[in-house]
Design a protein around this motif. Structure first.
Motif, PDB file in Angstrom:
ATOM      1  N   MET A 182       5.286  14.329 -16.355  1.00  9.02           N
ATOM      2  CA  MET A 182       4.366  13.456 -16.581  1.00  9.02           C
ATOM      3  C   MET A 182       4.610  12.143 -15.556  1.00  9.02           C
ATOM      4  SD  MET A 182       4.389  13.356 -20.571  1.00  9.02           S
ATOM      5  CE  MET A 182       2.999  12.149 -20.873  1.00  9.02           C
ATOM      6  N   ALA A 183       3.860  11.415 -15.077  1.00  8.55           N
ATOM      7  CA  ALA A 183       3.773  10.436 -14.375  1.00  8.55           C
ATOM      8  C   ALA A 183       4.816   9.175 -14.818  1.00  8.55           C
ATOM      9  CB  ALA A 183       2.451   9.770 -14.138  1.00  8.55           C
ATOM     10  N   ARG A 184       4.972   9.164 -15.877  1.00 10.54           N
ATOM     11  CA  ARG A 184       6.072   8.258 -16.258  1.00 10.54           C
ATOM     12  C   ARG A 184       7.437   8.650 -16.060  1.00 10.54           C
ATOM     13  NH1 ARG A 184       5.015   8.809 -22.867  1.00 10.54           N
ATOM     14  NH2 ARG A 184       6.185  10.855 -23.074  1.00 10.54           N
ATOM     15  N   ASP A 185       7.561   9.740 -15.856  1.00  4.66           N
ATOM     16  CA  ASP A 185       8.853  10.623 -15.682  1.00  4.66           C
ATOM     17  C   ASP A 185       9.142  10.759 -14.137  1.00  4.66           C
ATOM     18  OD1 ASP A 185       9.500  10.725 -18.438  1.00  4.66           O
ATOM     19  OD2 ASP A 185       8.407  12.434 -18.629  1.00  4.66           O
ATOM     20  N   ARG A 186       8.179  10.544 -13.323  1.00  6.98           N
ATOM     21  CA  ARG A 186       8.343  10.602 -11.983  1.00  6.98           C
ATOM     22  C   ARG A 186       8.918   9.405 -11.190  1.00  6.98           C
ATOM     23  NH1 ARG A 186       8.859  14.852  -8.858  1.00  6.98           N
ATOM     24  NH2 ARG A 186       6.851  15.930  -9.013  1.00  6.98           N
ATOM     25  N   LYS A 187       9.935   9.321 -10.535  1.00  7.23           N
ATOM     26  CA  LYS A 187      10.359   8.019  -9.947  1.00  7.23           C
ATOM     27  C   LYS A 187      10.087   7.999  -8.478  1.00  7.23           C
ATOM     28  CE  LYS A 187      14.626   8.436 -12.961  1.00  7.23           C
ATOM     29  NZ  LYS A 187      15.822   8.344 -13.058  1.00  7.23           N
ATOM     30  N   VAL A 188       9.268   7.014  -8.266  1.00  6.55           N
ATOM     31  CA  VAL A 188       8.705   6.645  -6.940  1.00  6.55           C
ATOM     32  C   VAL A 188       9.404   5.197  -6.602  1.00  6.55           C
ATOM     33  CG1 VAL A 188       6.802   6.322  -5.731  1.00  6.55           C
ATOM     34  CG2 VAL A 188       6.513   7.763  -7.606  1.00  6.55           C
ATOM     35  N   GLY A 189       9.822   5.492  -5.238  1.00  3.48           N
ATOM     36  CA  GLY A 189      10.360   4.347  -4.829  1.00  3.48           C
ATOM     37  C   GLY A 189       9.605   3.674  -3.523  1.00  3.48           C
ATOM     38  N   ILE A 190       9.557   2.484  -3.533  1.00  4.23           N
ATOM     39  CA  ILE A 190       8.768   1.840  -2.330  1.00  4.23           C
ATOM     40  C   ILE A 190       9.836   0.999  -1.403  1.00  4.23           C
ATOM     41  CG2 ILE A 190       6.956   0.026  -1.331  1.00  4.23           C
ATOM     42  CD1 ILE A 190       5.386   0.965  -3.997  1.00  4.23           C
ATOM     43  N   LEU A 191      10.139   1.386  -0.506  1.00  3.47           N
ATOM     44  CA  LEU A 191      11.224   0.580   0.490  1.00  3.47           C
ATOM     45  C   LEU A 191      10.554  -0.337   1.334  1.00  3.47           C
ATOM     46  CD1 LEU A 191      14.325   0.857   1.573  1.00  3.47           C
ATOM     47  CD2 LEU A 191      13.422   2.740   3.112  1.00  3.47           C
ATOM     48  N   GLY A 192      10.614  -1.461   0.972  1.00  3.31           N
ATOM     49  CA  GLY A 192       9.952  -2.647   1.669  1.00  3.31           C
ATOM     50  C   GLY A 192       8.875  -3.204   0.915  1.00  3.31           C
ATOM     51  N   TYR A 193       9.080  -4.376   0.559  1.00  4.62           N
ATOM     52  CA  TYR A 193       7.841  -4.946  -0.647  1.00  4.62           C
ATOM     53  C   TYR A 193       7.402  -6.229  -0.137  1.00  4.62           C
ATOM     54  CZ  TYR A 193       6.032  -5.832  -5.338  1.00  4.62           C
ATOM     55  OH  TYR A 193       5.039  -5.968  -6.207  1.00  4.62           O
ATOM     56  N   GLY A 194       6.489  -6.164   1.040  1.00  8.16           N
ATOM     57  CA  GLY A 194       5.778  -7.167   1.529  1.00  8.16           C
ATOM     58  C   GLY A 194       4.290  -6.739   1.168  1.00  8.16           C
ATOM     59  N   GLN A 195       3.550  -7.426   1.662  1.00 10.83           N
ATOM     60  CA  GLN A 195       1.991  -7.538   1.435  1.00 10.83           C
ATOM     61  C   GLN A 195       1.478  -6.077   1.176  1.00 10.83           C
ATOM     62  OE1 GLN A 195       0.154  -9.891   4.407  1.00 10.83           O
ATOM     63  NE2 GLN A 195      -0.261 -11.592   2.727  1.00 10.83           N
ATOM     64  N   LEU A 196       1.748  -4.902   2.069  1.00 12.33           N
ATOM     65  CA  LEU A 196       1.444  -3.631   2.016  1.00 12.33           C
ATOM     66  C   LEU A 196       2.128  -3.027   0.822  1.00 12.33           C
ATOM     67  CD1 LEU A 196       1.092  -2.369   5.790  1.00 12.33           C
ATOM     68  CD2 LEU A 196      -0.784  -3.374   4.267  1.00 12.33           C
ATOM     69  N   GLY A 197       3.529  -3.357   0.556  1.00  7.49           N
ATOM     70  CA  GLY A 197       4.205  -2.641  -0.483  1.00  7.49           C
ATOM     71  C   GLY A 197       3.764  -3.069  -1.682  1.00  7.49           C
ATOM     72  N   ALA A 198       3.243  -4.327  -1.962  1.00  9.37           N
ATOM     73  CA  ALA A 198       2.785  -4.621  -3.214  1.00  9.37           C
ATOM     74  C   ALA A 198       1.446  -4.294  -3.433  1.00  9.37           C
ATOM     75  CB  ALA A 198       2.735  -6.234  -3.094  1.00  9.37           C
ATOM     76  N   LEU A 199       0.424  -3.969  -2.367  1.00  9.73           N
ATOM     77  CA  LEU A 199      -0.634  -3.407  -2.788  1.00  9.73           C
ATOM     78  C   LEU A 199      -0.445  -1.788  -3.180  1.00  9.73           C
ATOM     79  CD1 LEU A 199      -3.683  -3.806  -2.978  1.00  9.73           C
ATOM     80  CD2 LEU A 199      -3.767  -3.214  -0.587  1.00  9.73           C
ATOM     81  N   CYS A 200       0.325  -1.359  -2.346  1.00  9.25           N
ATOM     82  CA  CYS A 200       0.620   0.141  -2.843  1.00  9.25           C
ATOM     83  C   CYS A 200       1.325   0.322  -4.126  1.00  9.25           C
ATOM     84  CB  CYS A 200       1.685   0.834  -1.854  1.00  9.25           C
ATOM     85  SG  CYS A 200       0.900   1.211  -0.139  1.00  9.25           S
ATOM     86  N   ALA A 201       2.141  -0.661  -4.594  1.00  6.34           N
ATOM     87  CA  ALA A 201       2.736  -0.488  -6.010  1.00  6.34           C
ATOM     88  C   ALA A 201       1.669  -0.711  -6.953  1.00  6.34           C
ATOM     89  CB  ALA A 201       3.775  -1.507  -5.907  1.00  6.34           C
ATOM     90  N   GLU A 202       0.712  -1.708  -6.723  1.00  7.14           N
ATOM     91  CA  GLU A 202      -0.391  -1.930  -7.524  1.00  7.14           C
ATOM     92  C   GLU A 202      -1.128  -0.783  -7.848  1.00  7.14           C
ATOM     93  OE1 GLU A 202      -4.411  -4.264  -7.543  1.00  7.14           O
ATOM     94  OE2 GLU A 202      -2.772  -5.441  -6.538  1.00  7.14           O
ATOM     95  N   ARG A 203      -1.409  -0.089  -6.713  1.00  5.33           N
ATOM     96  CA  ARG A 203      -2.275   1.307  -6.791  1.00  5.33           C
ATOM     97  C   ARG A 203      -1.697   2.191  -7.625  1.00  5.33           C
ATOM     98  NH1 ARG A 203      -5.382  -2.158  -5.206  1.00  5.33           N
ATOM     99  NH2 ARG A 203      -6.822  -2.084  -3.707  1.00  5.33           N
ATOM    100  N   LEU A 204      -0.222   2.348  -7.399  1.00  7.56           N
ATOM    101  CA  LEU A 204       0.499   3.446  -8.104  1.00  7.56           C
ATOM    102  C   LEU A 204       0.862   3.122  -9.180  1.00  7.56           C
ATOM    103  CD1 LEU A 204       2.832   4.539  -5.119  1.00  7.56           C
ATOM    104  CD2 LEU A 204       1.118   5.883  -5.745  1.00  7.56           C
ATOM    105  N   SER A 205       0.897   1.917  -9.665  1.00 12.93           N
ATOM    106  CA  SER A 205       1.113   1.637 -11.117  1.00 12.93           C
ATOM    107  C   SER A 205       0.058   2.121 -12.303  1.00 12.93           C
ATOM    108  CB  SER A 205       1.223   0.091 -11.117  1.00 12.93           C
ATOM    109  OG  SER A 205       2.483  -0.289 -10.714  1.00 12.93           O
ATOM    110  N   ALA A 206      -1.165   2.096 -11.485  1.00  8.12           N
ATOM    111  CA  ALA A 206      -2.309   2.468 -12.261  1.00  8.12           C
ATOM    112  C   ALA A 206      -2.281   3.937 -12.983  1.00  8.12           C
ATOM    113  CB  ALA A 206      -3.765   2.323 -11.651  1.00  8.12           C
ATOM    114  N   PHE A 207      -1.166   4.732 -12.071  1.00  8.36           N
ATOM    115  CA  PHE A 207      -0.929   6.148 -12.570  1.00  8.36           C
ATOM    116  C   PHE A 207       0.075   6.374 -13.433  1.00  8.36           C
ATOM    117  CE2 PHE A 207      -3.412   6.765  -8.533  1.00  8.36           C
ATOM    118  CZ  PHE A 207      -4.301   7.551  -8.777  1.00  8.36           C
ATOM    119  N   GLY A 208       0.821   5.110 -13.603  1.00  4.52           N
ATOM    120  CA  GLY A 208       1.965   5.221 -14.808  1.00  4.52           C
ATOM    121  C   GLY A 208       3.331   5.785 -14.145  1.00  4.52           C
ATOM    122  N   PHE A 209       3.463   5.621 -12.840  1.00  7.13           N
ATOM    123  CA  PHE A 209       4.703   6.213 -12.214  1.00  7.13           C
ATOM    124  C   PHE A 209       5.729   5.174 -12.494  1.00  7.13           C
ATOM    125  CE2 PHE A 209       1.694   8.475  -9.154  1.00  7.13           C
ATOM    126  CZ  PHE A 209       2.031   9.681  -9.499  1.00  7.13           C
TER     127      PHE A 209
END
Length: 312
Positions: A133-160
């Motif tokens: 399940m997506a909630r059990d898949r650990k996804v890490g974003i290395l670098g949390y600037g503007q692009l990292g924040a936007l990617c995190a926002e999109r991926l959060s919608a899937f429940g990772f």
């Protein structure tokens, strides 16, 4: 006030779409396209990508340099650009949107184990692989600037199960945040799918090395859309061979274009794309650049100004 003059000096990028975009964005802008630069002493601003050697010493009235790309390390290291010259990195809506689409696509690709299904297809093996399940898949974003924040926002919608790492403290509501080098290995240990979005600096060059790969869970996935020198290529090849890294998607490389004899091209566990994760779109980028020119001419602060002490 005389109209501003902007030099387009991007020899590897077709000029026509940019000429049209700048004409629409700022009709009173005088745009010159290298190598037809006219009197170099009349040029106020330069918009560059891989600028030719010998250009900047001619531009005696230059007031600021705009980068076509988000990365500015080559401009920071450019021997001909005066140390005090304002450098402006590219930040515009389509760049972030394209990056978020690319990163989301690759994360989903790995989450659903598509490389293994592709291998099974080649072997004509009808095998239903389990997918967590997506909630059990650990996804890490290395670098949390503007692009990292936007990617995190999109991926959060899937429940990772998302975590982020940055060199300095960041406010990332709802995410596990790791800060500083002393927390890097802890962050990597929670990254089954690792997305690198770091800027390239002395501190981040070679950050994805044998030690980093060993800290990740066995059979992890790597997506590098930061810069090529973040990855120690021989260490990655060794990690792929051992199975520590199951597969890697690489959009950026230490040498571009990638050499024809490079092992990444034919590697079954590597996906190569030619630095296309996020492309600067002339229509939207020209608006951002001309807005900055207006601000500068009005005595206002420039937006997206590079902090030379940080390297981005």
């Amino acid at each position: 006030m005389a109209k501003p003059t902007l030099l387009y000096a991007c020899p590897t990028v077709p000029a026509a779409p940019w000429v049209a975009a700048f004409k629409t964005a700022m009709p009173d802008l005088e745009l010159r396209v290298w190598p037809e630069i006219g009197d170099p002493a009349e040029i106020d601003y330069a918009f560059v990508w891989h600028p030719p050697l010998g250009l900047f010493p001619q531009l005696t009235a230059l007031r600021a340099v705009f980068s076509l790309g988000a990365g500015v390390e080559r401009l920071l290291d450019h021997a001909e650009i005066p140390a005090g010259m304002p450098l402006i990195r590219m930040v515009e809506p389509s760049l972030g949107a394209d990056m978020a689409i690319y990163v989301t696509m690759q994360v989903l690709h790995y989450h659903r184990r598509m490389p293994e299904f592709a291998r099974n297809q080649r072997q004509r093996a009808w095998v239903a692989l389990d997918v967590p399940m997506a909630r059990d898949r650990k996804v890490g974003i290395l670098g949390y600037g503007q692009l990292g924040a936007l990617c995190a926002e999109r991926l959060s919608a899937f429940g990772f199960a998302l975590s982020v790492w940055s060199r300095s403290p960041k406010d990332a509501a709802g995410l596990r945040v790791f800060t500083g080098r002393d927390r890097l290995e802890d962050f990597l240990a929670e990254s089954e799918i690792l997305v690198c979005l770091l800027p390239l600096t002395e501190d981040t060059s070679g950050i994805l090395n044998a030690k980093a790969f060993a800290a990740m869970p066995p059979g992890s996935y790597l997506i590098n859309v930061g810069r090529g020198p973040h990855v120690v290529e021989q260490d990655l090849l060794a990690a792929l061979a051992s199975g520590q890294i199951a597969h890697a998607t690489l959009d950026v490389f230490a040498q571009e274009p990638l050499a024809e004899d490079h092992p990444f091209w034919r590697h079954d566990q590597v996906t190569v794309t030619p630095h296309v994760a996020a492309r600067t779109q002339p229509q939207t980028a020209a608006l951002m650049i001309t807005d900055n020119i207006r601000r500068h001419r009005n005595g206002e602060c420039l937006l997206n100004l590079v902090d030379r002490s940080l390297g981005y």
